[in-house]
Design an enzyme around this catalytic site. Structure first.
Site, mmCIF file in Angstrom:
data_model
loop_
_atom_site.group_PDB
_atom_site.id
_atom_site.type_symbol
_atom_site.label_atom_id
_atom_site.label_comp_id
_atom_site.label_asym_id
_atom_site.label_seq_id
_atom_site.Cartn_x
_atom_site.Cartn_y
_atom_site.Cartn_z
ATOM 1 N N ARG A 240 -7.608 -55.101 -7.786
ATOM 2 C CA ARG A 240 -8.781 -54.509 -7.167
ATOM 3 C C ARG A 240 -8.549 -53.015 -7.008
ATOM 4 O O ARG A 240 -7.445 -52.575 -6.655
ATOM 5 C CB ARG A 240 -9.066 -55.133 -5.796
ATOM 6 C CG ARG A 240 -9.693 -56.520 -5.861
ATOM 7 C CD ARG A 240 -11.140 -56.437 -6.354
ATOM 8 N NE ARG A 240 -11.795 -57.741 -6.400
ATOM 9 C CZ ARG A 240 -11.802 -58.541 -7.452
ATOM 10 N NH1 ARG A 240 -11.152 -58.166 -8.546
ATOM 11 N NH2 ARG A 240 -12.441 -59.687 -7.423
ATOM 12 N N GLU A 269 -16.119 -48.494 -8.755
ATOM 13 C CA GLU A 269 -16.529 -48.592 -10.157
ATOM 14 C C GLU A 269 -17.994 -49.024 -10.268
ATOM 15 O O GLU A 269 -18.489 -49.759 -9.428
ATOM 16 C CB GLU A 269 -15.619 -49.569 -10.916
ATOM 17 C CG GLU A 269 -15.584 -50.988 -10.386
ATOM 18 C CD GLU A 269 -14.597 -51.872 -11.151
ATOM 19 O OE1 GLU A 269 -15.066 -52.863 -11.723
ATOM 20 O OE2 GLU A 269 -13.380 -51.574 -11.186
ATOM 21 N N HIS A 287 -12.475 -52.329 -16.840
ATOM 22 C CA HIS A 287 -12.523 -53.653 -16.199
ATOM 23 C C HIS A 287 -12.636 -54.753 -17.260
ATOM 24 O O HIS A 287 -13.576 -55.543 -17.288
ATOM 25 C CB HIS A 287 -13.687 -53.747 -15.213
ATOM 26 C CG HIS A 287 -13.473 -54.796 -14.156
ATOM 27 N ND1 HIS A 287 -13.813 -54.610 -12.835
ATOM 28 C CD2 HIS A 287 -12.950 -56.051 -14.223
ATOM 29 C CE1 HIS A 287 -13.510 -55.688 -12.138
ATOM 30 N NE2 HIS A 287 -12.981 -56.577 -12.969
#
Length: 321
Positions: A240, A269, A287
């Site tokens: 995270r 993000e 990601h």
């Protein structure tokens, strides 16, 4: 014929997942792939017995309080549930399920990719080629470091952390870890347990973050923690973004205190700290931890399994609440 239950799927999922959902349910989708805001979530959930959401959709207490009474379960297309107010869901009797097993292999592979990419300066090498600046072999060009013999510190030794450890052993890395609970010897596989993050950081030539976001872990990698790392350590994050204080890591990368970093997740993000973009010694990915068709299909099927079970009056296979 029995009328199909209605469910809301908030984002475009792989076709195999959508095909199964449409086979078994009346599926409500927003069309396109825009992130639904609070009002759109509440509106589209009308008459739905279940919601299959992604981490991009937020379910704070205010949203959960306004969900239609028809909603019995929120099943998230993720292992993380920090986008859902679990206490509010429990108070309303709404079950919450996740997909903890489907993400393991793909995320572990990305962690290894980030280690290699950071340690061997892959971003700088690619930039040299794409900018048409490469002039051929040079004995001291883009010298990185090998992974073999390095001490890998895994912060959070859950399923993904253990999968990373298994793969790291193939690179002859020495595995250390810190986790809420010590693993049984057969799961440790020789990994060395540290009771505190500080003790782990002190021996981590490569530090790989795999802990969930919580009050205890948020901003765990700050300036004080970075000062405990060996000089020239490598930092990897596939967990995270809010585990890291971005400004502190950026400063350490600029000074050389941290030699390289490989990052796949970011605080805020997709609007990540712009300081990362100008650093040559950072290997960035958008990601992509679960970006494998096998993983995304398994995630979708697991999320549907949760919905199937709850709507049939059974316990979901992956319950959170």
């Amino acid at each position: 014929m029995t009328e199909k239950a209605r469910i809301l799927i908030t984002r475009s999922l792989p076709e195999a997942v959508m095909a199964r959902a449409r086979r078994d349910y009346e599926v409500v989708t927003p069309g396109g792939d825009a992130v639904l805001d609070a009002e759109a979530l509440i509106e589209r959930a009308d008459g739905c017995a279940g919601i299959l959401c992604c981490i991009s959709e937020k379910f704070p207490a205010a949203v959960i309080a306004r969900l239609p009474s028809s909603v019995q379960i929120i099943s998230t297309f993720s292992v993380g549930t920090d986008h859902i107010d679990l206490a509010s869901a429990k108070a309303r009797g709404i079950r919450v399920g996740n997909t903890p097993d489907a993400v393991t292999v793909a995320t572990a592979e990305i962690a290894i990719l980030l280690m290699l990419g950071a340690a061997r300066r892959a971003h700088e090498g690619q930039r040299l080629l794409y900018d048409r600046q490469w002039r051929g072999f040079h004995p001291t060009q883009l010298l990185g470091v090998r992974l073999n013999g390095k001490r890998l510190g895994i912060f959070g030794m859950g399923k993904i952390g253990q999968a990373v450890a298994r793969r790291a052993r193939a690179f002859d890395m020495e595995v250390h870890y810190c986790s809420r609970n010590r693993l049984a010897p057969e799961k440790e596989q020789g990994a060395i347990f540290h009771e505190t993050p500080e003790a782990l950081f002190a021996v981590s030539d490569v530090l790989s973050l795999h802990a969930p976001s919580s009050p205890e872990t948020r901003h765990i990698l700050n300036a004080a923690a970075i000062d405990k790392l060996p000089q020239g350590a490598i930092v990897i994050n596939t967990a995270r973004g809010d585990l890291v204080v971005d400004d502190d890591l950026i400063a350490a990368l600029k000074s050389g205190r941290v030699a390289y970093a490989g990052l796949d997740v970011y605080q805020g993000e997709p609007d990540i700290n712009p300081g990362y973009y100008d650093l040559p010694n950072v290997f960035l990915l958008p990601h992509m931890g679960t970006s494998a068709i096998e993983a995304r299909n398994e995630m979708g099927f697991a999320a549907l399994d949760n919905i199937d079970a709850v709507l049939a009056g059974r316990e979901p296979p992956n319950p959170v609440v």
